[in-house]
Design a protein around this motif. Structure first.
Motif, PDB file in Angstrom:
ATOM      1  N   VAL A  25       1.037  -1.063   0.092  1.00 20.10           N
ATOM      2  CA  VAL A  25      -0.202   0.120   0.245  1.00 20.10           C
ATOM      3  C   VAL A  25       1.222   1.196   0.025  1.00 20.10           C
ATOM      4  CG1 VAL A  25      -1.496   1.209   1.745  1.00 20.10           C
ATOM      5  CG2 VAL A  25      -1.569  -0.856   0.782  1.00 20.10           C
ATOM      6  N   THR A  26       1.885   1.048   0.677  1.00 21.36           N
ATOM      7  CA  THR A  26       2.368   2.294   0.745  1.00 21.36           C
ATOM      8  C   THR A  26       3.478   2.204  -0.580  1.00 21.36           C
ATOM      9  OG1 THR A  26       3.820   1.587   2.924  1.00 21.36           O
ATOM     10  CG2 THR A  26       4.961   3.070   2.236  1.00 21.36           C
ATOM     11  N   LEU A  27       3.704   1.697  -1.322  1.00 22.96           N
ATOM     12  CA  LEU A  27       4.589   2.287  -2.756  1.00 22.96           C
ATOM     13  C   LEU A  27       3.767   1.964  -3.517  1.00 22.96           C
ATOM     14  CD1 LEU A  27       7.513  -1.457  -2.301  1.00 22.96           C
ATOM     15  CD2 LEU A  27       7.661   1.196  -2.414  1.00 22.96           C
ATOM     16  N   PHE A  28       2.769   1.619  -3.346  1.00 21.73           N
ATOM     17  CA  PHE A  28       1.196   1.768  -4.498  1.00 21.73           C
ATOM     18  C   PHE A  28       1.052   3.613  -4.249  1.00 21.73           C
ATOM     19  CE2 PHE A  28      -3.053   3.449  -5.777  1.00 21.73           C
ATOM     20  CZ  PHE A  28      -2.964   2.209  -6.695  1.00 21.73           C
ATOM     21  N   ALA A  29       0.995   4.295  -3.271  1.00 19.92           N
ATOM     22  CA  ALA A  29       0.634   5.106  -3.182  1.00 19.92           C
ATOM     23  C   ALA A  29       1.994   6.360  -3.837  1.00 19.92           C
ATOM     24  CB  ALA A  29       0.350   5.784  -1.407  1.00 19.92           C
ATOM     25  N   VAL A  30       3.092   5.915  -3.636  1.00 19.59           N
ATOM     26  CA  VAL A  30       4.235   6.401  -4.182  1.00 19.59           C
ATOM     27  C   VAL A  30       4.201   6.224  -5.280  1.00 19.59           C
ATOM     28  CG1 VAL A  30       6.821   6.196  -4.329  1.00 19.59           C
ATOM     29  CG2 VAL A  30       5.784   6.677  -1.665  1.00 19.59           C
ATOM     30  N   ASN A  31       3.698   5.337  -6.516  1.00 18.02           N
ATOM     31  CA  ASN A  31       3.876   5.312  -7.684  1.00 18.02           C
ATOM     32  C   ASN A  31       2.799   5.533  -7.499  1.00 18.02           C
ATOM     33  OD1 ASN A  31       4.455   3.355  -9.915  1.00 18.02           O
ATOM     34  ND2 ASN A  31       2.545   3.062 -10.114  1.00 18.02           N
ATOM     35  N   GLU A  32       1.887   5.991  -7.297  1.00 22.88           N
ATOM     36  CA  GLU A  32       0.464   6.419  -8.172  1.00 22.88           C
ATOM     37  C   GLU A  32       0.927   8.090  -7.501  1.00 22.88           C
ATOM     38  OE1 GLU A  32      -4.244   5.909  -6.505  1.00 22.88           O
ATOM     39  OE2 GLU A  32      -2.871   6.706  -5.171  1.00 22.88           O
ATOM     40  N   TYR A  33       1.835   8.811  -6.829  1.00 20.84           N
ATOM     41  CA  TYR A  33       1.744  10.396  -6.565  1.00 20.84           C
ATOM     42  C   TYR A  33       2.714  10.582  -8.310  1.00 20.84           C
ATOM     43  CZ  TYR A  33       3.825  14.284  -4.882  1.00 20.84           C
ATOM     44  OH  TYR A  33       3.807  15.761  -4.821  1.00 20.84           O
ATOM     45  N   ILE A  34       3.825   9.654  -8.072  1.00 26.15           N
ATOM     46  CA  ILE A  34       4.871   9.546  -8.851  1.00 26.15           C
ATOM     47  C   ILE A  34       4.045  10.019 -10.591  1.00 26.15           C
ATOM     48  CG2 ILE A  34       6.651   9.459 -10.066  1.00 26.15           C
ATOM     49  CD1 ILE A  34       8.034   7.770  -8.030  1.00 26.15           C
ATOM     50  N   LEU A  35       3.677   9.060 -10.996  1.00 21.75           N
ATOM     51  CA  LEU A  35       1.984   8.546 -11.971  1.00 21.75           C
ATOM     52  C   LEU A  35       1.527  10.072 -12.000  1.00 21.75           C
ATOM     53  CD1 LEU A  35       4.077   6.160 -12.139  1.00 21.75           C
ATOM     54  CD2 LEU A  35       1.638   5.909 -13.303  1.00 21.75           C
TER      55      LEU A  35
ATOM     56  N   THR B  16       0.568  24.706 -14.897  1.00 21.76           N
ATOM     57  CA  THR B  16       1.618  24.254 -16.114  1.00 21.76           C
ATOM     58  C   THR B  16       1.533  23.169 -17.437  1.00 21.76           C
ATOM     59  OG1 THR B  16       1.703  24.092 -13.772  1.00 21.76           O
ATOM     60  CG2 THR B  16       3.303  22.824 -14.371  1.00 21.76           C
ATOM     61  N   TYR B  17       0.238  21.974 -17.382  1.00 16.46           N
ATOM     62  CA  TYR B  17       0.172  21.761 -18.187  1.00 16.46           C
ATOM     63  C   TYR B  17      -0.681  21.764 -19.396  1.00 16.46           C
ATOM     64  CZ  TYR B  17       1.609  18.676 -14.144  1.00 16.46           C
ATOM     65  OH  TYR B  17       2.382  18.512 -13.152  1.00 16.46           O
ATOM     66  N   GLN B  18      -0.703  23.608 -19.116  1.00 16.73           N
ATOM     67  CA  GLN B  18      -1.525  24.521 -20.540  1.00 16.73           C
ATOM     68  C   GLN B  18      -1.164  23.552 -22.129  1.00 16.73           C
ATOM     69  OE1 GLN B  18      -2.124  27.792 -19.365  1.00 16.73           O
ATOM     70  NE2 GLN B  18      -3.737  28.609 -20.382  1.00 16.73           N
TER      71      GLN B  18
ATOM     72  N   ASN C 196       0.996  12.760 -10.390  1.00 16.66           N
ATOM     73  CA  ASN C 196       1.245  14.796  -9.546  1.00 16.66           C
ATOM     74  C   ASN C 196       2.495  14.645 -10.774  1.00 16.66           C
ATOM     75  OD1 ASN C 196      -0.906  13.394  -7.493  1.00 16.66           O
ATOM     76  ND2 ASN C 196      -0.322  14.881  -6.954  1.00 16.66           N
ATOM     77  N   LEU C 197       3.341  13.690 -10.539  1.00 13.41           N
ATOM     78  CA  LEU C 197       4.504  14.333 -10.892  1.00 13.41           C
ATOM     79  C   LEU C 197       4.553  14.230 -12.423  1.00 13.41           C
ATOM     80  CD1 LEU C 197       7.284  13.013  -8.719  1.00 13.41           C
ATOM     81  CD2 LEU C 197       6.076  14.949  -8.636  1.00 13.41           C
ATOM     82  N   LEU C 198       4.091  13.070 -13.092  1.00 12.67           N
ATOM     83  CA  LEU C 198       3.910  12.730 -14.517  1.00 12.67           C
ATOM     84  C   LEU C 198       3.278  13.422 -15.109  1.00 12.67           C
ATOM     85  CD1 LEU C 198       5.708   8.992 -14.778  1.00 12.67           C
ATOM     86  CD2 LEU C 198       7.079  11.547 -15.220  1.00 12.67           C
ATOM     87  N   HIS C 199       1.976  13.642 -14.515  1.00 12.05           N
ATOM     88  CA  HIS C 199       0.430  14.433 -14.763  1.00 12.05           C
ATOM     89  C   HIS C 199      -0.327  12.935 -15.665  1.00 12.05           C
ATOM     90  CE1 HIS C 199      -2.206  17.285 -15.057  1.00 12.05           C
ATOM     91  NE2 HIS C 199      -2.561  17.013 -16.218  1.00 12.05           N
ATOM     92  N   VAL C 200      -0.397  11.322 -15.048  1.00  8.19           N
ATOM     93  CA  VAL C 200      -0.606  10.978 -15.731  1.00  8.19           C
ATOM     94  C   VAL C 200      -2.140  10.231 -16.224  1.00  8.19           C
ATOM     95  CG1 VAL C 200       0.102   8.040 -16.201  1.00  8.19           C
ATOM     96  CG2 VAL C 200       1.786   9.701 -17.061  1.00  8.19           C
TER      97      VAL C 200
ATOM     98  N   GLY D 181       5.314   6.114 -17.382  1.00  5.77           N
ATOM     99  CA  GLY D 181       4.315   6.207 -16.187  1.00  5.77           C
ATOM    100  C   GLY D 181       4.533   4.053 -16.374  1.00  5.77           C
ATOM    101  N   ILE D 182       3.491   3.456 -17.792  1.00  4.28           N
ATOM    102  CA  ILE D 182       4.829   1.819 -17.119  1.00  4.28           C
ATOM    103  C   ILE D 182       6.068   1.242 -16.783  1.00  4.28           C
ATOM    104  CG2 ILE D 182       4.281   0.123 -18.432  1.00  4.28           C
ATOM    105  CD1 ILE D 182       2.920   1.459 -21.274  1.00  4.28           C
ATOM    106  N   VAL D 183       6.996   2.354 -17.327  1.00  2.00           N
ATOM    107  CA  VAL D 183       7.825   2.383 -16.231  1.00  2.00           C
ATOM    108  C   VAL D 183       8.097   2.343 -15.178  1.00  2.00           C
ATOM    109  CG1 VAL D 183      10.445   2.627 -16.915  1.00  2.00           C
ATOM    110  CG2 VAL D 183       9.094   2.511 -18.943  1.00  2.00           C
ATOM    111  N   VAL D 184       7.638   3.369 -15.328  1.00  2.00           N
ATOM    112  CA  VAL D 184       8.104   3.854 -13.426  1.00  2.00           C
ATOM    113  C   VAL D 184       7.105   2.816 -12.444  1.00  2.00           C
ATOM    114  CG1 VAL D 184       7.439   5.393 -11.293  1.00  2.00           C
ATOM    115  CG2 VAL D 184       8.057   5.855 -13.833  1.00  2.00           C
ATOM    116  N   SER D 185       6.218   2.852 -13.268  1.00  2.60           N
ATOM    117  CA  SER D 185       5.387   1.405 -12.219  1.00  2.60           C
ATOM    118  C   SER D 185       6.052  -0.184 -11.773  1.00  2.60           C
ATOM    119  CB  SER D 185       3.733   1.079 -12.712  1.00  2.60           C
ATOM    120  OG  SER D 185       3.192   2.551 -12.884  1.00  2.60           O
TER     121      SER D 185
END
Lengths: 467, 467, 467
Positions: free
Chosen positions: B168-178, B390-392, B180-184, B406-410
């Motif tokens: 669950v911890t890692l899921f939340a981190v991965n989800e945040y990266i995808l 930011t993503y305009q 919020n950071l990658l805006h996927v 996002g796939i690669v990060v996951s």
């Protein structure tokens, strides 16, 4: 080969004329009473277009149907699948569990529409019904399903129908006293459904005490597959309980909040149930009885307070406690109740509904007494407790007192009503089974032949089965 | 008569103190953390009346509860009934399948509310929760249920709880990266839930490799009724998957579209699953393993793109392909993974979640890259991909690139996290069963006596059973 | 040891090339046709933002998705779980019941989206779909699931797919004639779904008559657990039927009213089913076949009239009658149909769908003919029967006449279509099983070994089983 199982069946359990007579007469009575009294409420009536204009509604989506119908369907699943399958754990009483639950609930919802309608939806000589009435009828019948859990396997379908008739009546009276006279909040029914239903059922089973019930002890257990069927009931009750506790709350934040609180309480409850189930067994193995039942206690125990500002952590605490109380109850209290108090509680409703229901009533009283305008906001405070009209000046602590009084009233009506109904059910004319045939489907059901021979074969492996 | 089955059970699998300790301590931790951090979001708070005025909402029906609660309940059924029953196919592991799934999910949703809350709903020191958080918590736990499928029958409940905590911890981190950071975009979680969950679980089971697992080969199969129970899981997953993929999409057309795309993909998937299941068997008979699992691959594979303008025929194509890939995977790849790569994948999650999840990520990247203002409309285009702030200036093809990233990060987080967690679970203190007792409920559960004797009897027909 | 069961299996039932070919070709055809014709409707399209402005909608909640999606999901459960599990009562045909139902429904909904789309949602060369189309596709397939009930256990999956292809086509034609040409109301499909589906299926099974079917008589019964599985189907059909009958009614009061009427009818039906099930057995025991099926007849029989002002007591009366008709049908009519008319109706759809469907059509005609502006209100009257445009001057009694004509048309198309399809299915190339292998999963399914040996063992207790 004649199976010897029925040799001692001296009692006449044939339902052939009694059951049809009761079903048909009562259903005719329902039709007549519905014909005289029941009509569509304004939101279900074809005059709705005009109504909408009068109520100044701009869209069909404002119809109460869209606020409550999804919750209604979840509650409907809980009553018919949830309770029906939860009680399917007995090895040879699956037909009775799901079938009789089906029968009593189908009758009960009709009678509840009338009884609750007279008390709550009666306008100019007619009961006007809508989706909220359907939910309330299901709720009312829920209390009968709970009581059924205590006498499961020991009663005839006629006895169940008679109990339903009386219990629905008393439920409606008790609910009227609580909601209208005491002005108590109880959206998820910790008091009206669980406390009332459970103590009613326990009183009935006390009066129907069967001294030699250990004769059918081997049939009171489960088999592997019956435990899996029961888990269907457990899971649907667990999953949909947030809908149950929020189904008739005020539109908007109250429904939303009730669902969240219930979700949290139930989650916590699972953890403590598992902990104590393992801890209380010598080898640390988990017991399916606990998983099937005690995991649900958290839903029961936030039934009164879920729509209040209980907060998520408050819900976790309630669930935490109830998982423990309920599991400990199964291990220690149920055998005690049976041996000392002669309360034979087939499904352990004392642990799943009675104690958690009481806790729920108390939590509700405390949460109400602790309410402040700061936490609820000025408008929210008034709306949450409906402190309008006559109740404009009621304070939270007074409300807490009335909530507590609601528990007492529910208990009193449950005990008195249970005693009355138990006495009626003891009359020797209702066709209940002999003690040695309790928990056995083939008293009242056509049971398919070859699987019976299979079971027979299992118990007598040295003799050939007759297919 | 002593059953010889447990002679080799040298390992100490008693959960008596370990499991209660973990459950109780962790639940107390949840209560403390919820107490400090978690509060009702504005739409569930009693201040909603004031909020409504501020947000200029005219009706309670605008509360997010009414947009998402029906989908939430469907997702809730998928996690607890869907996954729990799907894994019930093993002949003697039904209690473990449904019971441990219940336990880990009940813990996981609490921890997920916190972890996801810190990343996504944290405002002025508090996590403000509403129905969308409940859905996301269920989603997060879905990835744990998937990983559970790989190690089903080979791990103790404590190991499962530990895996849940980390995953669950890692899921939340991965989800945040995808997100919020990658805006996927990944509304149905092809990447965050399925790809991540499956490769995480496969890595864990690789590290927990048991060389002599064929000792319990006879228990890795199904029996007739266990296959029927598993179909309950399959069907509820299949039926409610449109709700899963649309549950957290934008209000309006996006939810609507996501449901339709998923409906189409799943329908096509059934046809190709049946085709290949029949084709790959010498006698052309259908295999329940395929019907139970591969029919769902179409839902996984539109998890990213369902809310995009994939179009109904695009969805059919995706479902068509995934039914084939998944079924072929069960026939050829699963045995290969076990014999060559030492990946023992009890439920075949590689075929149902890993490969379809990857396909889903790729389909999402392509669909995003191919988006045009013409197809989406000017406003719809911006809304669908949230090309604001930011993503305009982000273009579809750049978005496609980020989706692929996002796939690669996951994958990377899944492999690294799975390796870490696998290593922790290998410690010899968690009470996992000996290899010859894998896939056997009575290691951790009180199993009803007489059905055991029945099973015993079946396997040893020449000896009498002792009831 | 070789099992002797298959000695007589002279027919080639291998599906290895035939079934994959049909599945793959047809699915490719679906993709091509969807590619050419099917697009998102305005409420599911990303252009919705602009659409909303044009339609002057102020909120996303006005999207039809939120009016119908919860009902859609309930209907979806009915088709896949409801019908699938209801047909699971046979002791050795559980895989076929749930699996083939899954297959034909998954294909059928795709073809129905096209067929119904061409008739009802065709705009500028495209079929524009939304949630209402999904519901209608499920409805259409419901009629195929009904027909499947008549031929359950006697047909190959290819025959089922062929029947689905034709029946969906004919359903769409019949529906078009009724709804568009005759301007008939039939929201819950008493005529279009039940009458049509049932008489279609009965005609097919008449033409596929197998003279020596009593050879597999022992396999036509249930076992204890298969009856419990079937109850899952029954209960979900019963619980969600109010959603079925209200799913495509007009927004607002009509949906609300349809749900209430159906709820009432179903409740009454349970009571009379129980009454007559008990009354018609010598020992007064209840028969699971009746409880599983006849309790649902009340839902069928208000399918046309539920959205009208049938009133709650009117619904009770309809349910009352149908419980009786259906139960009596199971006891007396089914054996008669088989022995005299050579109609072998495995699930008794004549009792559950055909007769109640006819009653439903008639009740609908009467309710329509009896409608007055007084009861419906001026606006409600026009809205309920859509008396606008060409139909502005139609009177209730004329509407009643057209409703009655709708029954006749449905019957005619069912008989003609069933005869045609029956003739096609008789061709000796579809791989149906020999009569002695009917109702037996292992003709088309890989069946797990050890439970087979168990069953074998049960039937031959004197011989050892070979595990």
């Amino acid at each position: 080969m004649e199976r010897p199982r029925h040799q001692g069946m001296a009692k006449n359990t044939s339902m052939r004329w009694r059951l049809p007579l009761v079903c048909l007469l009562w259903e005719v009575a329902m039709i007549v009473l519905f014909g005289v009294f029941v009509r569509f409420g304004p939101e279900a009536d074809a005059h709705w277009e005009e109504e909408k204009r009068e109520m100044n509604l701009t869209s069909d989506i404002e119809n109460d149907f869209y606020f409550r119908y999804p919750s209604f369907q979840d509650v409907h699943v809980m009553i018919f699948v949830g309770f029906g399958f939860l009680m399917m754990f007995l090895k040879r009483y699956g037909f009775g569990a799901v079938g009789f639950n089906f029968l009593l609930a189908a009758f009960g919802i009709q009678w509840a529409l009338l009884m609750q309608g007279w008390f709550h939806s009666f306008k100019s000589g007619k009961i006007l019904i809508g989706v909220e009435n359907l939910i309330n009828a299901d709720f009312c019948v829920g209390s009968v399903c709970i009581a059924f859990g205590a006498i499961l396997g020991k009663t005839s379908p006629i006895q169940l129908l008679i109990m339903t008739l009386f219990q629905v009546t008393l439920f409606a009276v008790n609910e009227y006293i609580l909601l209208n006279l005491l002005h108590v909040k109880d959206a998820g029914g910790s008091m009206t459904i669980h406390t009332f239903g459970a103590y009613f059922g326990l009183t009935v089973t006390r009066i129907l005490y069967r001294p030699n019930l250990e004769q059918s002890k081997d049939k009171q257990g489960s088999v592997y597959h019956s435990d899996l069927f029961a888990m269907i009931g457990t899971l649907y009750l667990w999953i949909y309980w947030p809908s149950f506790n929020s189904a008739i709350s005020d539109h908007g934040d109250a429904q939303h909040r009730a669902a969240i609180n219930t979700y949290c309480s139930l989650a916590a409850c699972v953890l403590t149930t598992v902990a104590f189930s393992s801890m209380l067994q010598k080898k640390g193995k988990l017991d399916m009885v606990h998983i099937q039942n005690a995991t649900l206690a958290g839903g029961v125990a936030v039934g009164t307070s879920a729509e209040m500002m209980l907060t998520p952590y408050g819900s976790l605490i309630v669930g935490f406690i109830c998982g423990i109380v309920s599991t400990v109850g199964y291990v220690y209290l149920t055998p005690f109740l049976e041996s000392r108090l002669h309360i034979q509680d087939t499904c352990g409703i004392h642990n799943l509904h009675a104690m958690p229901g009481l806790i729920g009533g108390i939590v509700g009283a405390i949460t109400a007494a602790a309410a402040t305008e700061d936490v609820y906001g000025k408008e929210g405070f008034i709306k949450a407790f409906d402190f309008t009209g006559t109740y404009q000046t009621r304070t939270p602590s007074v409300q807490g007192g009335f909530q507590a009084a609601g528990i007492v009233v529910s208990l009193l009506i449950a005990f008195a009503g249970g005693a009355l109904v138990g006495a009626i059910l003891r009359l020797p004319v209702w066709g209940d089974a002999a003690t040695e045939n309790c928990f056995e489907d083939d008293v009242y059901w056509e049971v398919p032949e070859d699987e019976e021979s299979d079971v027979y074969h299992m118990h007598n492996p040295d003799k050939p089965a007759s297919p």
